[in-house]
Design a protein around this motif. Structure first.
Motif, short mmCIF file in Angstrom:
data_model
loop_
_atom_site.label_atom_id
_atom_site.label_comp_id
_atom_site.label_asym_id
_atom_site.label_seq_id
_atom_site.Cartn_x
_atom_site.Cartn_y
_atom_site.Cartn_z
N PHE A 278 -3.11 0.29 17.63
CA PHE A 278 -1.44 0.42 18.75
C PHE A 278 -0.23 1.20 18.37
CE2 PHE A 278 -2.34 -4.12 19.22
CZ PHE A 278 -3.51 -4.64 20.44
N GLY A 279 -0.66 1.96 18.22
CA GLY A 279 -0.38 3.24 17.30
C GLY A 279 1.30 3.71 16.34
N ARG A 280 0.67 2.07 15.84
CA ARG A 280 1.75 1.53 14.78
C ARG A 280 0.80 1.02 13.34
NH1 ARG A 280 6.58 -2.55 16.44
NH2 ARG A 280 4.58 -4.70 16.57
N PRO A 281 2.08 1.28 11.86
CA PRO A 281 1.14 0.97 10.73
C PRO A 281 1.58 -0.98 11.21
CG PRO A 281 2.23 2.27 10.27
CD PRO A 281 3.34 1.52 11.46
N ILE A 282 -0.07 -1.78 10.85
CA ILE A 282 0.73 -3.17 11.48
C ILE A 282 1.38 -3.63 9.85
CG2 ILE A 282 -1.83 -2.78 11.66
CD1 ILE A 282 -2.89 -4.38 8.96
N GLY A 283 1.54 -2.81 9.32
CA GLY A 283 2.86 -3.95 8.42
C GLY A 283 4.47 -4.02 8.74
N GLN A 284 4.38 -3.10 10.48
CA GLN A 284 5.53 -3.79 10.70
C GLN A 284 5.73 -5.20 11.70
OE1 GLN A 284 6.53 -0.57 13.70
NE2 GLN A 284 6.07 1.63 12.13
N ASN A 285 4.31 -5.50 11.86
CA ASN A 285 4.25 -6.94 12.09
C ASN A 285 5.14 -8.10 11.44
OD1 ASN A 285 3.35 -5.97 14.68
ND2 ASN A 285 1.20 -5.73 13.65
N GLN A 286 5.49 -8.55 12.11
CA GLN A 286 6.25 -10.08 11.17
C GLN A 286 4.85 -10.81 10.28
OE1 GLN A 286 8.53 -11.98 13.01
NE2 GLN A 286 10.26 -10.79 12.71
N GLY A 287 4.12 -10.83 10.85
CA GLY A 287 2.80 -12.03 10.67
C GLY A 287 1.73 -11.29 9.28
N ILE A 288 2.39 -10.14 9.56
CA ILE A 288 1.69 -9.23 8.15
C ILE A 288 2.78 -9.66 7.22
CG2 ILE A 288 0.69 -7.54 7.12
CD1 ILE A 288 -1.18 -8.53 9.06
N GLN A 289 3.63 -8.93 7.50
CA GLN A 289 5.20 -8.89 6.22
C GLN A 289 5.16 -10.08 5.24
OE1 GLN A 289 8.35 -7.29 8.26
NE2 GLN A 289 7.49 -5.66 8.98
N PHE A 290 5.38 -11.03 6.31
CA PHE A 290 5.62 -12.44 5.65
C PHE A 290 4.84 -12.94 4.57
CE2 PHE A 290 8.80 -13.93 9.63
CZ PHE A 290 9.79 -12.95 8.95
N PRO A 291 3.64 -12.72 4.94
CA PRO A 291 2.52 -13.49 3.23
C PRO A 291 3.02 -12.79 2.44
CG PRO A 291 1.58 -13.43 5.80
CD PRO A 291 2.87 -12.47 5.77
N ILE A 292 2.59 -11.71 2.78
CA ILE A 292 2.89 -10.27 2.06
C ILE A 292 3.56 -10.94 0.75
CG2 ILE A 292 3.12 -8.19 0.94
CD1 ILE A 292 0.92 -7.69 2.86
N ALA A 293 5.51 -10.99 1.06
CA ALA A 293 6.63 -11.12 0.60
C ALA A 293 6.26 -12.39 -0.58
CB ALA A 293 7.58 -10.99 2.09
N ARG A 294 5.90 -13.51 0.81
CA ARG A 294 5.84 -14.44 -0.34
C ARG A 294 4.87 -15.11 -1.13
NH1 ARG A 294 4.17 -20.83 2.77
NH2 ARG A 294 3.89 -21.68 0.55
N ALA A 295 3.56 -13.82 -0.92
CA ALA A 295 3.00 -13.50 -2.59
C ALA A 295 3.54 -13.02 -3.35
CB ALA A 295 2.25 -13.00 -2.12
N TRP A 296 4.43 -12.41 -2.97
CA TRP A 296 5.00 -10.99 -4.15
C TRP A 296 6.45 -12.11 -4.66
CZ3 TRP A 296 10.47 -10.40 -4.56
CH2 TRP A 296 10.99 -9.64 -5.69
N ALA A 297 6.94 -13.35 -3.75
CA ALA A 297 8.33 -13.60 -3.88
C ALA A 297 7.54 -15.55 -5.88
CB ALA A 297 8.91 -14.72 -3.54
N GLU A 298 6.24 -15.72 -5.08
CA GLU A 298 5.36 -16.30 -6.19
C GLU A 298 5.13 -15.68 -7.54
OE1 GLU A 298 2.44 -18.12 -3.11
OE2 GLU A 298 3.72 -19.71 -2.62
N LEU A 299 5.38 -14.76 -6.50
CA LEU A 299 4.18 -13.74 -8.16
C LEU A 299 5.66 -14.27 -9.22
CD1 LEU A 299 2.31 -10.99 -7.52
CD2 LEU A 299 1.37 -12.69 -9.03
N GLU A 300 6.87 -13.48 -9.09
CA GLU A 300 8.21 -13.39 -10.02
C GLU A 300 8.33 -15.06 -9.82
OE1 GLU A 300 9.61 -10.63 -10.15
OE2 GLU A 300 7.74 -9.66 -9.41
N ALA A 301 8.30 -15.83 -9.70
CA ALA A 301 8.37 -17.03 -9.76
C ALA A 301 7.64 -17.21 -11.17
CB ALA A 301 8.45 -17.89 -8.75
N ALA A 302 6.33 -17.09 -10.77
CA ALA A 302 4.91 -16.97 -11.98
C ALA A 302 5.96 -16.95 -13.33
CB ALA A 302 3.72 -16.87 -11.75
#
Length: 302
Positions: A278-302
């Motif tokens: 739809f003319g923009r990166p899918i990364g602008q959607n929260q449904g994509i951003q949030f799971p990636i951000a959560r995975a990153w945070a869990e890695l840092e906690a590991a």
């Protein structure tokens, strides 16, 4: 315990990480996909890691290793997987030797550890699991019976990775029958078996087809005669020796998982930025951003 001090992921041992990254850059995805297609072993990659001393990191300098702490070894494996390579097909060269190092005789250590450190000998196979016992190690049925200056081994092991690409096998077998011991953990012994001599003389190795290319095999022992000098430590104490090495193994494998997570988060982030809908990166959607951000945070906690 200083080597296990908690630090942010990817911060400690920067020089070591950079050196590992330089090697991994020579082995892109095409290299690994080619191996998977042909169910091949990453010989060139493992050889280069060995030559650089990375797989001998836990072997003391007096035996030809680099004598690094456990945390440094974990960093090496983490960085391999974080770079898009896989450490699992060579990681056992790091930790299996721990049983020999901690419980072997000085003569055994002098004979084998320098050759393992240099890569002249590969110790990447670990024979414990059996078809009938699974993770109930004390119920294993492989027997090693003393016969003069030898032991005679009979039994079967399964899911023994890299046996076809290893010179030596660390083998756990029962030396005292289960009905003759007070505790089930007693009567198990550890042997360092030279598979170059054993194969075809009582040892048969059969590959197992699996979904993941871990070069997994099953081993069949039919009156295999091995020298009594193959025994590591005291007869009957093998279960304790095996447990003694499991903490290091689990820490190192967990580090590989962290490396995998870093790689996947980086690839997911890149895809989310590049993929246009739809003319923009899918990364602008929260449904994509949030799971990636959560995975990153869990890695840092590991």
């Amino acid at each position: 315990m200083d080597d296990l001090t908690l630090v942010p992921v990817g911060v400690d041992y920067p020089d070591l990480r950079e050196a590992v990254q330089k090697i991994c850059a020579k082995y892109p995805g095409a290299y690994w996909r080619g191996l998977e297609e042909h169910e091949a072993y990453p010989t060139a990659f493992v050889d280069e890691l060995t030559e650089a001393g990375f797989l001998a990191s836990l072997i003391p300098e007096e035996y030809g290793g680099t004598g690094l702490p456990l945390r440094a070894a974990a960093v090496i494996l983490e960085e391999i997987n974080a770079s898009g390579c896989t450490a699992s097909q060579g990681h056992a060269q790091m930790y299996i030797m721990g049983t020999l190092l901690r419980h072997g005789s000085e003569a055994q250590k002098q004979e084998y550890l320098p050759q393992i450190a240099s890569g002249k000998l590969r110790l990447q196979a670990f024979g414990v699991t059996e078809p009938t016992s699974g993770t109930d190690t004390t119920a294993l049925r492989t027997r090693a019976v003393r016969d003069g200056d030898d032991y005679i081994v009979n039994g079967q092991k399964v899911w023994t990775s890299r046996a076809l690409h290893s010179d030596l096998l660390l083998l756990l077998a029962r030396t005292t029958p289960l009905d003759q011991v007070t505790r089930k953990a007693d009567g198990l012994s550890v042997f360092l078996v030279d598979m170059r001599k054993a194969r075809g003389n009582g040892l048969e190795i059969r590959p197992i087809k699996a979904m993941i290319n871990h070069n997994t095999t099953e081993l069949f022992f039919d009156n295999l005669r091995i020298p009594a000098s193959c025994l590591i430590g005291q007869e009957g104490k093998g279960f304790r020796y095996i447990l003694d090495g499991m903490n290091a193994e689990r820490i190192l494998v967990a580090s590989e998982c962290i490396g995998d997570g870093k790689w996947f988060v980086r690839k997911a982030t890149q895809y989310a930025c590049d993929r246009q809908v739809f003319g923009r990166p899918i990364g602008q959607n929260q449904g994509i951003q949030f799971p990636i951000a959560r995975a990153w945070a869990e890695l840092e906690a590991a």
